[in-house]
Motif scaffolding. Structure first.
Motif, mmCIF file in Angstrom:
data_model
loop_
_atom_site.group_PDB
_atom_site.id
_atom_site.type_symbol
_atom_site.label_atom_id
_atom_site.label_comp_id
_atom_site.label_asym_id
_atom_site.label_seq_id
_atom_site.Cartn_x
_atom_site.Cartn_y
_atom_site.Cartn_z
ATOM 1 N N LEU A 1 0.827 -1.213 0.000
ATOM 2 C CA LEU A 1 0.000 0.000 0.000
ATOM 3 C C LEU A 1 0.858 1.259 0.000
ATOM 4 O O LEU A 1 0.502 2.262 -0.638
ATOM 5 C CB LEU A 1 -0.925 -0.001 1.215
ATOM 6 N N ARG B 1 0.887 4.222 -2.903
ATOM 7 C CA ARG B 1 0.200 5.319 -2.231
ATOM 8 C C ARG B 1 -0.344 6.380 -3.183
ATOM 9 O O ARG B 1 -1.350 7.042 -2.887
ATOM 10 C CB ARG B 1 1.126 5.971 -1.204
ATOM 11 N N LEU C 1 -3.867 5.693 -4.179
ATOM 12 C CA LEU C 1 -4.849 5.597 -3.108
ATOM 13 C C LEU C 1 -5.222 6.967 -2.565
ATOM 14 O O LEU C 1 -4.466 7.931 -2.686
ATOM 15 C CB LEU C 1 -4.306 4.734 -1.964
ATOM 16 N N VAL D 1 -6.245 8.751 1.051
ATOM 17 C CA VAL D 1 -6.172 8.520 2.488
ATOM 18 C C VAL D 1 -7.571 8.388 3.082
ATOM 19 O O VAL D 1 -7.824 7.569 3.968
ATOM 20 C CB VAL D 1 -5.402 9.669 3.178
ATOM 21 N N ILE E 1 -9.058 4.725 2.550
ATOM 22 C CA ILE E 1 -8.266 3.544 2.903
ATOM 23 C C ILE E 1 -9.132 2.486 3.559
ATOM 24 O O ILE E 1 -9.038 1.284 3.273
ATOM 25 C CB ILE E 1 -7.103 3.930 3.845
ATOM 26 N N ILE F 1 -7.939 -5.236 3.599
ATOM 27 C CA ILE F 1 -7.825 -3.881 3.049
ATOM 28 C C ILE F 1 -6.841 -3.851 1.895
ATOM 29 O O ILE F 1 -7.085 -3.210 0.859
ATOM 30 C CB ILE F 1 -7.393 -2.900 4.161
ATOM 31 N N THR F 2 -5.730 -4.563 2.049
ATOM 32 C CA THR F 2 -4.734 -4.611 0.970
ATOM 33 C C THR F 2 -5.331 -5.217 -0.296
ATOM 34 O O THR F 2 -5.216 -4.645 -1.393
ATOM 35 C CB THR F 2 -3.508 -5.434 1.405
ATOM 36 N N HIS G 1 -7.738 -3.009 -2.184
ATOM 37 C CA HIS G 1 -7.181 -1.878 -2.922
ATOM 38 C C HIS G 1 -6.337 -2.293 -4.131
ATOM 39 O O HIS G 1 -6.119 -1.470 -5.035
ATOM 40 C CB HIS G 1 -6.330 -1.010 -1.993
#
Length: 432
Positions: free
Chosen positions: A58, A62, A65, A67, A70, A110-111, A114
């Protein structure tokens, strides 16, 4: 290229994303078998490595993505409350350990949420469950037919020739049934989205249905009925003209409320028809006892543990009063109420409820059938949470976080903020 740049390229590559996803899914859904064949320390090490690797991926990605997006706010607040409960828990080390497991599976989910889109996630989960269910069937054949002896270290009793109940590689018949229902939804979505040939999809569905049936789990029938009804309702909504869709949604909401009322009113007859009287009686006694302890600490609970810690109050005393050896409350909502009080209960309900509404609305308007996967999985998690606490640990918690994240990526207040910051028009992510 410097070693640092090479590592960054590797962590941000598509190949790493796919390898990480498959490895993480294999570890998550195969957690029971891994622990039994190695040790809990080995599995904890695997999850630690996956968590650290997930954070590194992540960080490398970044720039892709936001914030704000997330993780869902309700998830962050639930994790924060579970950690803060260390100040009033009966065992701080047990609470910290339980929270680390909660955080570890959440980080992995979460990883994956994304770095893979919905279709890629469905395909990866489908591939993982095909392997694990196939191995489960193979182990049951070996134990119940070829050798005709139990395989104690895997918890396999060898009842296949007797028509069940069987456990496969998942420890209990209820967990096997739960995983089999998730697999049925996933395999069907793969087939309907034309991402998997019928020659593979149909046998996969047949094996999952066969294992669900032989698990002899009372919850499987309930899950099958509710998920089937949800699938039919979602199909109706998806095929309704846009101008009438809101009305249909409200009508369906009313029907669901009516059905819940009828189910509660005729609960004793339904339980008798399912032949689950003794099962439900055990749960009812347990829940009534839990409510007595909830009344002592109604707002903050007794501290987060996840699965009940051996030798810890109030879990030992609850089991003493019932002359039993329960490891959970056999209901995720009662478990959260006992451990994190009313505040935790509301956050947990908010996490799943908001995700279900968001994903249902997305699936109602998007043409691709793959968008139906998230709300149907969330329905499965919600219903199963009425009878088991799977949604608070391991694969169940992982799926809840993954689905909540997926739902929030498409319909969220963060989307409007991001759009305002970039000057873009908020739209649903065109992933599929």
């Amino acid at each position: 290229m410097s070693p640092q740049a090479t590592l960054g390229w590797l962590l941000g590559s598509v190949e790493m994303a796919r390898a990480y996803t498959l490895t993480a899914l294999g570890a998550t859904f195969g957690s029971f078998a891994i622990e039994r064949m190695t040790s809990s320390v080995t599995f904890a090490t695997i999850m630690l490595v996956l968590g650290v690797l997930g954070v590194a991926i992540l960080v490398v990605r970044r720039e892709e993505l936001s914030v704000l997006r997330i993780a869902p706010t309700s998830l962050i607040m639930f994790l924060a409350l579970a950690l803060i409960s260390v100040f009033w828990t009966t065992d701080r080390s047990g609470t910290i350990a339980g929270w680390m497991w909660l955080l570890g599976f959440a980080l992995v989910a979460i990883t994956i949420g994304h770095i893979r889109d919905t279709l890629q996630t469905v395909r990866a989960i489908g591939d993982t469950l095909r392997v694990l269910l196939g191995l489960s069937l193979g182990v049951e054949i070996l134990s119940g037919i070829l050798l005709d002896v139990p395989i104690a270290f895997l918890g396999v009793e060898g009842n296949l020739a007797l028509g069940g109940p069987i456990q496969g590689l998942f420890g209990t018949r209820n967990m096997l049934g739960f995983i089999a229902v998730i697999a049925l939804i996933t395999f069907t979505i793969e087939w309907r989205s034309q991402s998997l040939a019928a020659a593979i999809a149909v046998p996969s569905i047949a094996v999952a249905a066969f294992l669900a049936l032989l698990s002899a789990s009372p919850t499987v029938l309930v899950l099958a009925v509710v998920v089937g009804a949800a699938t039919g309702a979602l199909t109706v909504v998806r095929h309704t003209p846009a101008r009438h869709r809101a009305l249909v949604q409200w009508v369906l909401g009313g029907l669901v409320t009516l059905a819940l009322g009828l189910a509660f009113g005729f609960r004793h007859r339904i339980i008798a028809w399912m032949g689950a009287g003794s099962d439900f009686s055990t749960r009812a006694d347990l829940w009534n006892t839990i409510l007595d302890f909830v009344a002592i600490k109604p707002f903050q609970g007794w501290g987060w543990f996840g699965q009940w810690g051996r030798g810890e109050f109030p879990f030992t005393y609850i089991n003493y009063l019932l002359s039993d050896r329960h490891e959970t409350a056999l209901n995720a909502f009662f478990d959260v109420l006992l451990q994190l009080g009313i505040a935790g209960f509301l956050l947990f309900a908010l996490l799943g409820g908001v995700a279900l509404v968001r994903s249902w609305l997305v699936a109602s308007v998007r043409r691709s059938v793959v968008f139906a996967w998230t709300p149907l999985i969330l329905v499965t998690l919600a219903v199963d949470s009425m009878f088991e606490s799977f949604t608070l640990t391991g694969p169940g918690w992982f799926m809840l976080v993954l689905c909540a994240l997926r739902a929030g990526q498409s319909r969220s207040w963060r989307e409007s903020i991001d759009a305002a910051n970039t000057g873009a028009i908020p739209t649903l992510r065109p992933q599929e």
